[in-house]
Design a protein around this motif. Structure first.
Motif, short mmCIF file in Angstrom:
data_model
loop_
_atom_site.label_atom_id
_atom_site.label_comp_id
_atom_site.label_asym_id
_atom_site.label_seq_id
_atom_site.Cartn_x
_atom_site.Cartn_y
_atom_site.Cartn_z
N ILE A 6 0.68 -1.09 0.05
CA ILE A 6 0.18 -0.22 0.08
C ILE A 6 0.97 1.37 0.06
O ILE A 6 0.61 2.26 -0.87
N ARG A 7 1.83 1.16 1.00
CA ARG A 7 2.66 2.43 0.75
C ARG A 7 3.53 2.75 -0.54
O ARG A 7 3.71 3.89 -1.12
N GLN A 8 3.96 1.54 -0.94
CA GLN A 8 4.73 1.68 -2.40
C GLN A 8 3.60 2.47 -3.40
O GLN A 8 3.97 3.21 -4.25
N GLN A 9 2.44 1.95 -3.40
CA GLN A 9 1.43 2.47 -4.37
C GLN A 9 1.06 3.76 -4.04
O GLN A 9 1.11 4.77 -5.07
N LEU A 10 1.03 4.25 -2.61
CA LEU A 10 0.88 5.49 -2.36
C LEU A 10 2.09 6.86 -2.74
O LEU A 10 1.97 7.66 -3.40
N GLU A 11 3.47 5.94 -2.59
CA GLU A 11 4.61 6.85 -3.23
C GLU A 11 4.50 6.97 -4.69
O GLU A 11 4.70 8.11 -5.16
N LEU A 12 4.19 5.82 -5.40
CA LEU A 12 4.12 6.05 -6.70
C LEU A 12 3.13 7.20 -7.19
O LEU A 12 3.11 7.82 -8.18
N GLY A 13 1.91 7.18 -6.60
CA GLY A 13 0.97 8.04 -6.83
C GLY A 13 1.30 9.46 -6.64
O GLY A 13 1.00 10.23 -7.33
N LYS A 14 2.02 9.59 -5.41
CA LYS A 14 2.39 10.73 -5.04
C LYS A 14 3.62 11.50 -6.11
O LYS A 14 3.36 12.76 -6.46
N GLN A 15 4.30 10.93 -6.47
CA GLN A 15 5.08 11.07 -7.79
C GLN A 15 4.49 11.49 -8.79
O GLN A 15 4.96 12.59 -9.64
N PHE A 16 3.20 10.88 -9.30
CA PHE A 16 2.71 11.09 -10.39
C PHE A 16 2.07 12.53 -10.30
O PHE A 16 1.86 13.29 -11.13
N PHE A 17 1.36 12.90 -9.03
CA PHE A 17 0.57 13.89 -8.63
C PHE A 17 1.42 15.14 -8.35
O PHE A 17 1.01 16.45 -8.56
N LYS A 18 2.58 15.11 -7.85
CA LYS A 18 3.27 16.18 -7.30
C LYS A 18 3.80 16.97 -8.26
O LYS A 18 4.17 18.20 -8.02
#
Length: 303
Positions: free
Chosen positions: A62-74
């Motif tokens: 879950i954390r890895q998915q969130l970190e990838l999502g954060k990179q996408f939206f940042k």
């Protein structure tokens, strides 16, 4: 700009002092309508691939998915914060200890300020709701139920596996605990015409929902509904028809109901029909202009 409906974006901005973005995650849950507890095959319209972004991968934590999502939206906003959106499959389908571990992994990820839990109304019980009530006192929480239709004949036809009464009860029991409660409906399901869609508007409005998502029926490649549509085609709304229906629909909804979404856009490679050639924001802009043109607004005809 003042919108002619109670917009989710504006509502969310009233809750936080910074920009908020949802990040979809696949937490590895199953669905009782797929694993045999209720049925096999799932709902006839459903394919989770239509809404899972590339970073949403159950093979990652879950954390890895969130970190990838954060990179996408940042790239858009440097001061953004995030809601972990447990979207894929049924995200209360497990015991409380399992739910707690997965939700807390998300909440312990940097810059995640709350969670949204997508689930089925037949997959909550008193123990789960008691836990969610305690969680809602600690963090921002939305529980979002797939309702789809308020017509039991339709629910049987699409192999939903529960009744509308089940949805109504789950919504009521969730809302009375002070949990922000959302719901999702589809307009244009097989067997439902414009009059039936409008009949259901007041029924949906009379529930204890805080937030409502609405979208048009889409036929997705590989689903049971795609096979039905191929063998016996039924009417699908054009963009213009849907816009006119939606305008009537929201005028029947109470004014305080927050409207989060009006359309969905499946990937081109998965979409059978209807192909409107419009992005979600393009449709919404056209819809706002149409509402203003005909002087329509949410709640205009609500009792």
């Amino acid at each position: 700009m003042v919108l002619p409906y109670n917009d989710f974006g504006n509502w969310l901005r009233s809750k936080f002092p910074f920009k908020i973005q949802k990040i979809s995650i696949d937490a590895g849950f199953s669905c009782p309508n797929r694993d045999g507890k209720i049925n096999f095959g799932g709902c006839s319209f459903c394919d989770n691939n239509t809404f899972n972004p590339p970073y949403c991968d159950r093979n990652k934590t879950i954390r890895q998915q969130l970190e990838l999502g954060k990179q996408f939206f940042k790239r858009k906003y440097s001061d953004m914060r995030y809601l972990a959106y447990f979207q894929a499959y049924t995200n209360t389908y497990g015991d409380v200890d399992l739910l707690k571990a997965r939700y807390e992994e998300a909440l312990n990820t940097e810059d995640v300020v709350g969670i949204v839990i997508g689930t089925r109304p037949d997959c909550v019980d008193t123990k789960i709701l008691d836990y969610l009530e305690s969680l809602s006192r600690q963090t921002f929480l939305i529980v979002e139920y797939g309702i789809e239709s308020a017509n039991d004949d339709t629910l049987r036809r699409i192999n939903r596996g529960h009744t509308f009464e089940c949805s109504r009860k789950a919504i009521e029991e969730t809302a009375q605990r002070g949990i922000i409660t959302g719901g999702h409906v589809i307009l244009g399901l097989p067997g439902e015409d414009e009059a039936e869609n409008l009949r259901q508007a007041k029924i949906i409005s009379d529930t204890k929902l805080d937030i409502l998502k609405i979208h048009q029926l889409q036929i997705i490649r590989g689903t049971q509904l795609a096979e039905e549509y191929k063998e016996h085609p039924f009417h699908l709304y054009t963009a213009e028809e849907y816009m006119k229906l939606l305008a009537q629909y929201i005028q029947l909804l109470r004014k305080d109901l927050v409207l989060e979404r009006f359309v969905s856009q499946a990937p081109k490679g998965l979409l059978v029909a209807p192909d409107w050639g419009l992005k979600n924001y393009e449709f919404t802009n056209l819809f706002v202009n149409y509402l203003n043109k005909i002087e329509a607004y949410q709640g205009k005809y609500a009792e």
